[in-house]
Design a protein around this motif. Structure first.
Motif, short mmCIF file in Angstrom:
data_model
loop_
_atom_site.label_atom_id
_atom_site.label_comp_id
_atom_site.label_asym_id
_atom_site.label_seq_id
_atom_site.Cartn_x
_atom_site.Cartn_y
_atom_site.Cartn_z
N PRO A 171 17.60 49.32 -30.12
CA PRO A 171 17.61 48.69 -28.80
C PRO A 171 18.99 48.23 -28.36
CG PRO A 171 16.74 47.18 -30.44
CD PRO A 171 16.87 48.52 -31.11
N PHE A 172 19.93 48.21 -29.28
CA PHE A 172 21.30 47.82 -28.99
C PHE A 172 22.14 48.99 -28.47
CE2 PHE A 172 20.38 48.57 -33.44
CZ PHE A 172 21.21 49.63 -33.77
N GLU B 237 23.75 48.77 -24.82
CA GLU B 237 24.93 47.91 -24.70
C GLU B 237 26.16 48.61 -25.25
OE1 GLU B 237 26.90 44.50 -23.39
OE2 GLU B 237 24.81 45.13 -23.08
N LEU C 118 26.07 40.25 -28.58
CA LEU C 118 24.72 40.66 -28.18
C LEU C 118 24.21 41.77 -29.08
CD1 LEU C 118 22.29 40.64 -26.28
CD2 LEU C 118 23.58 42.16 -24.74
N VAL C 119 25.07 42.74 -29.38
CA VAL C 119 24.67 43.84 -30.25
C VAL C 119 24.29 43.31 -31.63
CG1 VAL C 119 25.53 45.88 -31.49
CG2 VAL C 119 25.97 45.62 -29.04
N LYS D 212 23.08 40.41 -32.43
CA LYS D 212 21.78 39.75 -32.35
C LYS D 212 20.65 40.77 -32.21
CE LYS D 212 23.53 35.43 -30.37
NZ LYS D 212 23.55 34.55 -29.16
N GLN D 213 20.90 41.83 -31.43
CA GLN D 213 19.87 42.85 -31.25
C GLN D 213 19.60 43.59 -32.56
OE1 GLN D 213 21.76 44.91 -27.97
NE2 GLN D 213 20.23 44.14 -26.52
N GLY E 219 17.50 41.34 -34.64
CA GLY E 219 16.13 41.24 -34.15
C GLY E 219 15.29 42.44 -34.52
N VAL E 220 15.80 43.64 -34.33
CA VAL E 220 14.99 44.83 -34.64
C VAL E 220 14.83 44.99 -36.15
CG1 VAL E 220 16.93 46.49 -34.69
CG2 VAL E 220 14.64 47.26 -34.04
#
Length: 754
Positions: free
Chosen positions: A167-168, A171, A196-197, A199-200, A203-204
């Motif tokens: 999902p990153f 970005e 942001l990347v 954190k993504q 998360g995944v």
């Protein structure tokens, strides 16, 4: 500034005179039977003339190469990480081989639009007017395009399938493609993207870890073995892209290094660990996919571009074909169009060989040949006559070189060697005459410099004006944006004034990398070709070296260098040379055309007022003065009159170079693999093309734009033969092809001193 033969790129430089006898080295590497066949001269050349081929050949070539060029404008897939866009010596780390595709939706949308536009253009062709071979090629090309569109649909589905696990990727794609488009760098925003990347990724990964827990079927995510491996391959490709992106700015842009250094380190570590997790844990578990439904699946074509990407197909189809191509290849010993490196000269073949070629030429009816073929005929005739004239000449040996303690190596060519090289290049002047020419051109630039200096308030002290312009450089980190703006400014000017055809795919695909500090030791300024290589100091360079690099690559010095390297210079030559390859026989690469063409544009744009402030004119004149100085110092070195240190001092004292830059220029001139005439070829080649322009454009034979476009179509050959190909004068089999492009010059300039 560089760096390529007219059609085939020669990395690191090109030997002057590489066009002359490329067969020699190649034939030495062949079996005796093959050598004998290449050295055999056909008694009758008529059976060797090429039969007409499909008129769709260049059309197919344009489609294939343009599509490949556009593909490189987007996030790369696979292990390359950037399609060769990285900086030499600072590339992305090697990743394990994988089969991942680019995760860029923008790439699919743009290529879909390209393919649809080509489909529509091909439908407009009148099939009844095509030959049977061309009709078959047209069907084949239409099938290829239809297949490419189906592949793009498959790519879109593959992206949708893998996207839940990466999902990153959007970005990262945004960041990477912003750099490829040479967008402005906002370092703080870039750091936020990296955070942001990170954190993504976390998360995944957590979702997948939850999915691995026994009995977990609701909150966690699961991926099949195949999907996990594809995702891991995609992560490797994304990491390689991010690494290249980081290396492009790091060390050159202090704000980028300050903001992005640590976030990038975190992301790099996270990507490595996540790819390993996908392979070692998720794929190894071999569970069925769950809670990972595809995201998307269809991607609409991009809007039509402002300028059409499809070239004029009718014009490509109408181009005449060169029936002498096999004959030229036989003469040069390069069947199939493969050029050899220069390793010998005409004297490596016995005189009878060239006598037989002159006799064989007589079997052709010169007046019935196409114009391209007539030029090929005259080329073979002139080369054979030159070889026979030199059959009994003993080359000069033990050539003296004036030495010093500069530490710069390189052998002097000697006067006899220079004359031979000039004859090979069809330059009808002696080294002494060319030194006089260089000094005359230098004095012209001094006079122009004084005009600009007066406008800047420095009176006749033009060196003070140069020093002022040197201080007009951008701050660290802003060099890429400054160069980008110069590139597009030149393209807009060319189009507004209708000076030359600028293909939209070429202007859409300008790319940039930064030169490493090591490369700057021999290339202190920009280089160009498929992309522009920008010189600017890093934070690893000493204080004085940084200042000299910034001053030497200031805004107004860069103004002329930018379009020299890209459009209409080397980049346009690179683009056109590939696409028109095979339109006519290649007569060999020469720096007098390869470097003379970009230099010609510097002079023409100066005449037209492109440099519309005195500061811009000083920047342009600095380079023209430098090219005049190159003629003088390079020929005097090779004549044994000047040492490398005297050449350095000349560039510093009489041109205004920073000493480190002057040293790098002299080292590049003599201690690398550039030929003895390479440095002189810039201005001399530019003056040759100006002489052509006076005769052909001012003489009313062609319009200015048609003149420039035809040069782009013609390809590689000595400028004297290019003049015959582009002009509309009647050619005859026994005409004199020698041409004094600069008029009469003094017969001798003597040893000369500064």
């Amino acid at each position: 500034m560089r760096r390529m033969a007219w059609q085939a790129v020669v990395v690191g430089g090109m030997l002057a005179g590489a066009l002359v006898w490329p067969a020699v080295v190649e034939t030495q590497q062949q079996a005796p039977a093959a050598q004998a066949e290449r050295l055999e001269v056909p008694a009758d050349l008529r059976p060797l003339l090429a039969k007409p081929h499909s008129e769709l050949r260049l059309v197919e070539q344009f489609y294939r190469l343009d599509r490949n060029t556009l593909n490189g404008n987007y996030l790369a897939g696979g292990r390359s990480g950037g399609g060769g866009r990285g900086r030499g010596g600072n590339q992305a780390p090697a990743a394990a081989p994988n089969t991942s595709i680019s995760l860029s939706p923008n790439r699919i949308a743009r290529l879909e639009r390209f393919d649809l536009d080509w489909q529509a253009a091909l439908r407009t062709l009148d099939r009844a007017r095509l030959t049977e071979a061309a009709r078959a090629d047209l069907v084949s090309l239409e099938n290829t395009i239809a297949g490419n569109l189906r592949t793009l649909d498959d790519d879109a589905k593959a992206i949708a399938e893998v996207m839940p696990l990466v999902p990153f990727a959007p970005e990262i794609t945004t960041v990477i493609e912003h750099r490829i488009r040479m967008g402005d760098m906002d370092a703080r925003k870039a750091a936020a993207s990296m955070e942001l990347v990170r954190k993504q990724i976390a998360g995944v990964r957590q979702k997948l870890e939850d999915g691995l827990k026994p009995g977990e079927t609701t909150g966690g995510m699961r991926a099949s073995r195949d999907l996990a491996i594809r995702a891991a391959d995609s992560v490797d490709a994304l990491r390689a892209n991010v690494t290249e992106w980081f290396n492009h700015y790091n060390l050159y842009d202090p704000m980028f290094t300050w903001w992005v250094g640590m976030p990038h380190g975190h992301v790099d570590k996270a990507l490595v660990e996540y790819a390993a997790f996908l392979r070692d844990k998720v794929a190894a578990a071999n569970l069925p996919t769950a809670n990972a439904a595809p995201i998307g699946g269809t991607i609409d074509p991009a809007p039509p571009p402002e300028l059409p990407s499809v070239p004029d197909l009718a014009a490509l189809i109408a181009l005449p074909q060169d029936e002498m191509l096999p004959v030229v290849q036989r003469f040069l010993g390069t069947p199939g169009g493969r050029g050899g490196r220069r390793g010998g000269s005409a004297e490596d073949r016995e005189p009878g060989y060239y006598k037989r070629w002159l006799a064989a030429l007589r079997t052709l009816d010169f007046d019935t040949l196409s114009r391209n073929a007539q030029v090929d005929y005259l080329f073979i005739k002139k080369r054979s006559e030159l070889a026979l004239a030199r059959a009994n000449v003993v080359p000069q040996k033990d050539i003296p070189r004036k030495t010093d303690d500069s530490g710069i190596g390189g052998d002097a060519r000697g006067r006899d060697g220079l004359i031979r090289d000039l004859q090979d290049e069809m330059i009808p002047y002696t080294p002494e005459q060319l030194i006089a020419l260089g000094e005359r051109e230098y004095e012209w630039t001094v006079a122009e410099m004084k005009k600009a200096s007066r406008e800047m308030g420095f009176g006749d002290n033009w060196k003070a004006a140069v020093e002022k312009v040197k201080e007009m450089h951008v701050e660290p980190g802003r060099q890429p944006e400054m160069v980008r703006d110069l590139l597009y400014y030149a393209i807009d000017y060319l189009r507004q004034h209708d000076l030359i055809t600028v293909p939209p795919v070429a202007s859409e695909s300008l790319r940039m990398v930064m030169l490493s500090p090591e490369r700057q030791l021999t290339s202190p300024f920009f280089l160009g070709g498929a992309q522009i290589l920008v010189s600017y100091p890093t934070n690893t360079m000493e204080y004085d070296a940084r200042l000299q690099s910034m001053r030497g690559n200031n805004i107004h010095f860069s103004n002329a260098v930018a379009h020299h390297e890209m459009i209409p210079g080397h980049n346009l030559v690179f683009y056109s040379g590939q696409r028109y390859n095979g339109y006519r026989a290649s007569l060999g690469g020469t720096p007098f055309l390869g470097e003379g063409w970009p230099l010609y544009w510097e002079t023409i744009l100066y005449d037209k007022g492109f440099y519309d402030t005195p500061e811009k004119r000083v920047g342009a004149l600095f380079w023209r003065m430098h090219r005049a100085a190159r003629i003088v110092f390079s020929l005097k070195f090779h004549m044994g009159q000047w040492s490398p240190q005297e050449c350095i001092d000349f560039l510093v004292d009489e041109v205004g170079h920073e000493r480190d830059n002057a040293t790098a220029e002299v080292r590049r001139s003599f201690a690398t693999n550039y030929g003895p005439l390479y440095q002189a070829a810039y201005l001399l080649g530019g003056l040759q093309i100006r002489g052509m322009r006076t005769e052909i454009v001012d003489g009313g034979q062609r319009t200015e734009k048609d003149f420039h476009d035809e040069i782009m179509r013609q390809g590689s050959m000595p400028v004297a033969f290019l003049r015959l190909a582009v002009s509309k004068q009647k050619l005859t089999r026994d005409m004199d092809v020698d041409w004094k492009f600069y008029g009469e010059l003094p017969s001798s300039n003597g040893p000369g001193t500064r």
